[in-house]
Enzyme design. Structure first.
Site, short mmCIF file in Angstrom:
data_model
loop_
_atom_site.label_atom_id
_atom_site.label_comp_id
_atom_site.label_asym_id
_atom_site.label_seq_id
_atom_site.Cartn_x
_atom_site.Cartn_y
_atom_site.Cartn_z
N SER A 265 -22.72 -42.87 -12.72
CA SER A 265 -22.58 -44.24 -13.32
C SER A 265 -21.26 -44.96 -13.55
CB SER A 265 -23.32 -44.42 -14.57
OG SER A 265 -22.60 -43.83 -15.53
N LYS A 266 -21.09 -46.15 -13.54
CA LYS A 266 -19.87 -46.95 -13.93
C LYS A 266 -19.26 -46.54 -15.14
CE LYS A 266 -17.88 -51.27 -14.10
NZ LYS A 266 -17.36 -51.24 -15.63
N ARG A 267 -20.04 -45.94 -16.19
CA ARG A 267 -19.51 -45.48 -17.29
C ARG A 267 -18.73 -44.19 -17.14
NH1 ARG A 267 -23.65 -45.47 -21.43
NH2 ARG A 267 -22.32 -44.08 -22.66
N ASP A 270 -15.48 -45.06 -16.00
CA ASP A 270 -14.65 -45.78 -16.91
C ASP A 270 -14.10 -44.76 -17.61
OD1 ASP A 270 -15.13 -48.11 -15.89
OD2 ASP A 270 -16.54 -48.69 -17.09
#
Ligand code: GLU
Length: 510
Positions: A265-267, A270
């Site tokens: 995921s993008k998380r 990040d």
């Protein structure tokens, strides 16, 4: 393979394309090229509530950057245009009505509030509500109303949807090219909405099946999150009388988090500092997500890395050009299990591509980078510099730091190197080398500089490591660099000597 291969990538423009989506597009593309087939790009924008402006352009740009070429699509046109579903509404309504006429679907008038109330009542009993064979006869729909009542309600403008009438008890046997046979009991499935009067649009399921049929898609290659929809898709093909020509299916494994569990995921990106999108994305609200392109990855490295996330060539080979991927790709070698994403491996691929890149090609990328920092460099020199520094680069963003000293004289000198080498005889030796060798050289180019310095080192019995590291400190300010002779050559006599003199003056006697 006998039938003509026609595959499609069918993204919904709901935001930036995740790298999992790019991989789906890539596998479709490799499969199409491998079999001399056609690659189609269809925009599935029938969910008006999730539409995000800019997402469609982002998809086109991401595919272009990745080198995934489209034969038929929104931009290219083709025999089945339009390729954007929102421009094909009438087509879907026609088939939705056909399904109603053949008793495979029905009009339902239940309002969202009524359905919500039923859902809550079920929840209170610890059950979950499903609009299915068990309840449909009791609901507000054309199965419980007379044809006259139905016409009247449609005419007076009541909101309606068309739902698929899922058979109550049928074993749905499906085949997936990656997963083999899968059987599902239709009793476990609900009556999915196919069309909504509210926005006069079909849902994903109907639009997808109708288009795959009309566009003569031979193979549906998509993410495994669509596997639960496959029974409904099989039933829709059957209800429309298209089972004989329905496409074959291949559901691709997920790309997993670096830790191994769950979808990347993008998380994750990040948290760990890597992109999960091909290109930088700025949402209409101004939110920014990093992209592989802007982070300094080469598209060929990105594609190579993605290709191996889920597919294995069956050999030890890791580096593949697009042509080699096309040659080697097969769905049989796509795994069933999720493929764990590794940010380190992504960087490794990029480093490999930079190291193996042709000097002139890398030089061409270097020219604008150098210009951005306020310096001019021609392609000949940029290629020479590229040859010198490429071994040390991982991302394109490293290039400037690796060659900065060729444009900017040292403003300071690395402390540890200074303490290690700027002492003893070294400063005096540098002064001697400058006055007696470098200043006197007739031609200030790599072989002459190298010869002259070696000769002087030998004659004086000086320690090469000590001298060269000290000299490097004066010219670059640092302790590591590619060949110093090449650096002197690139800088030229005046700049080289000026830097050495400045260091002698600034650093003193040691
Ligand atoms: N529009 C769907 C998506 O966003 C397409 C799924 C499919 O390929 O059938 O992924």
């Amino acid at each position: 393979m006998k039938k003509t291969v026609r595959v499609r990538f069918a993204p919904s423009p709901t935001g930036p394309l995740h790298i999992g989506g790019v991989r789906t597009a890539l596998y479709n593309y490799l499969f199409a090229r491998r079999h001399g087939g056609t690659m189609i790009l269809r925009i599935e924008d029938t969910d008006s509530t999730r539409y995000v402006p800019g997402a469609e352009e982002y998809i086109f740009e991401a595919l272009r950057w990745s080198g995934i070429l489209i034969d038929e699509g929104v931009e290219q046109g083709g025999p089945h245009a339009p390729y954007r579903q929102s421009q094909r509404r009438e087509i879907y309504l026609r088939y939705a009505k056909q399904l109603v006429a053949s008793n495979n679907a029905y009009y339902a008038f239940d309002t969202p509030q009524q359905l919500e109330t039923l859902r809550k009542e079920c929840e209170a009993r610890g059950e979950s509500f499903a609009y299915n064979h068990a309840v449909r006869e009791k609901m507000d729909n054309s199965l419980s109303l007379s044809p006259e009542q139905v016409s009247e309600r449609i005419e007076r403008g009541d909101g309606w949807v068309i739902r698929f009438r899922m058979p109550a008890a049928e074993q749905i046997c499906m085949h997936d090219l990656i997963r083999g046979e899968v059987t599902v009991d239709s009793a476990t499935l609900d009556d999915k909405v196919l069309y909504k009067s509210a926005d006069n649009l079909p849902t994903y399921h109907l639009a997808n099946i109708v288009d795959d049929h009309l566009m003569e898609i031979s193979h549906v290659i998509r993410g495994e999150e669509w596997l639960p929809s496959l029974p409904l898709h099989y039933m829709l093909y059957k209800a429309l009388g298209w089972s004989d020509t329905q496409p074959e299916f291949a559901h691709l494994p997920l790309i997993l988090k670096p830790a191994g569990q769950g979808k990347l995921s993008k998380r994750d990106g990040d948290k760990m500092g890597f992109p999960v999108f091909p290109l930088l994305w700025q949402s209409p609200e101004g939110e920014v997500a990093r992209g592989y392109r802007e982070d300094g990855y080469l598209p060929a490295a990105f594609v190579n890395m993605l290709a191996l996330l889920g597919w294995n060539p069956g050999t030890e080979q890791e580096l593949f050009s697009m042509e080699e991927l096309i040659e080697a790709f097969s769905l049989e070698r796509v795994g069933k299990n999720g493929a764990r994403f590794s940010p380190d491996k992504a960087r490794w691929f990029n480093a490999q591509y930079i190291h193996h890149m042709d000097d002139t090609a890398l030089g061409e990328l270097l020219v604008p980078i150098v210009r951005e920092h306020g310096f001019q460099v021609d392609i000949a020199l940029a290629s020479r510099i590229a040859a010198l520094i490429k071994e040390r680069a991982t991302l394109l963003g490293d290039l400037w730091e690796l060659c900065r000293y060729l444009f900017v004289a040292p403003e300071e000198y690395d402390r540890a190197t200074r303490e290690k080498y700027w002492k003893g005889d070294n400063p005096a030796l540098i002064a001697d080398l400058t006055v007696n060798v470098l200043e006197r050289l007739e031609s200030f180019s790599t072989p002459q500089i190298e010869d002259a310095i070696h000769h002087w080192l030998e004659e004086g019995g000086h320690n090469m490591g000590q001298v060269m590291n000290t000299l490097r400190l004066t010219i670059t300010g640092a302790n590591r660099s590619p060949s110093l002779y090449d650096i002197c050559d690139i800088l030229g006599r005046d700049e080289t000597l000026a830097r050495i003199r400045r260091a002698l003056a600034t650093l003193g006697e040691g």
